[in-house]
Design a protein around this motif. Structure first.
Motif: not given
Length: 190
Positions: A136-165
């Protein structure tokens, strides 16, 4: 005289350096691009980053997946398979019988050919499967956040981006997910 030449050369270098650096392109983000607040702890910055992510919403990636499953055969399918097995067996018996007749040199040998096949045995061929595999062919939808963050310990900050979608948009192929550009940058410093 020597001091005047060295002094004017030094002043000339300083003027050149000032002009060069004033025309250089800025690579440092402007204050509008960076959140100026500094959080008291890493946990506060992380909480603020997580809230920012949740307010950004989600988008979906659709993929077409093939799913294999086994189902029992219906009575009609079993009857059809039995008929096919019988026909196949009959064709092999007839082929062996005609082969035997061609090789027979005497009338007695031809009569012995009619007593049945010697090579064809109804062993595994008589077994009819009880299940079949269905794709059978099934259409699957996977959910993703538009915004993502990563912890940069060297800069002591959470570096975050927002995708253009767009919020709740549906992207049809996984390869389109990688081609989405970055819309905004946010920083949560601690």
């Amino acid at each position: 005289m020597f001091i005047a030449v060295v002094g004017s050369g030094l002043v000339g270098m300083l003027v050149y350096a000032g002009i060069f650096y004033s025309n250089a392109k800025r690579t440092i983000p402007t204050p509008d691009e960076i959140d100026q607040s500094i959080f008291q702890s890493k946990q506060e910055a992380e909480n603020a980053a997580n809230e920012w992510i949740s307010l950004g919403g989600v988008y979906f990636v659709e993929t077409l997946a093939t799913v294999r499953r086994t189902v029992p055969l219906t009575a009609l399918e079993k009857k059809r398979l039995k008929s096919q097995n019988d026909q196949s067996m009959r064709q092999r018996i007839e082929a062996e019988y005609s082969d035997c007749l061609e090789k027979a040199e005497t009338d007695l040998a031809k009569e012995l050919c009619s007593f049945g096949p010697r090579k064809v045995i109804a062993g595994d061929d008589a077994k009819i499967p009880q299940k079949k595999i269905v794709k059978d062919q099934e259409l699957k939808k996977v959910e993703y956040q538009r915004r993502e963050c990563s912890d940069d310990q060297e800069l002591q900050s959470f570096e975050c981006i927002e995708l253009d979608v767009a919020r709740d948009a549906v992207v049809s192929r996984p390869s389109d997910k990688e081609s989405i550009s970055i819309k905004a940058f946010q920083q949560f410093r601690y």
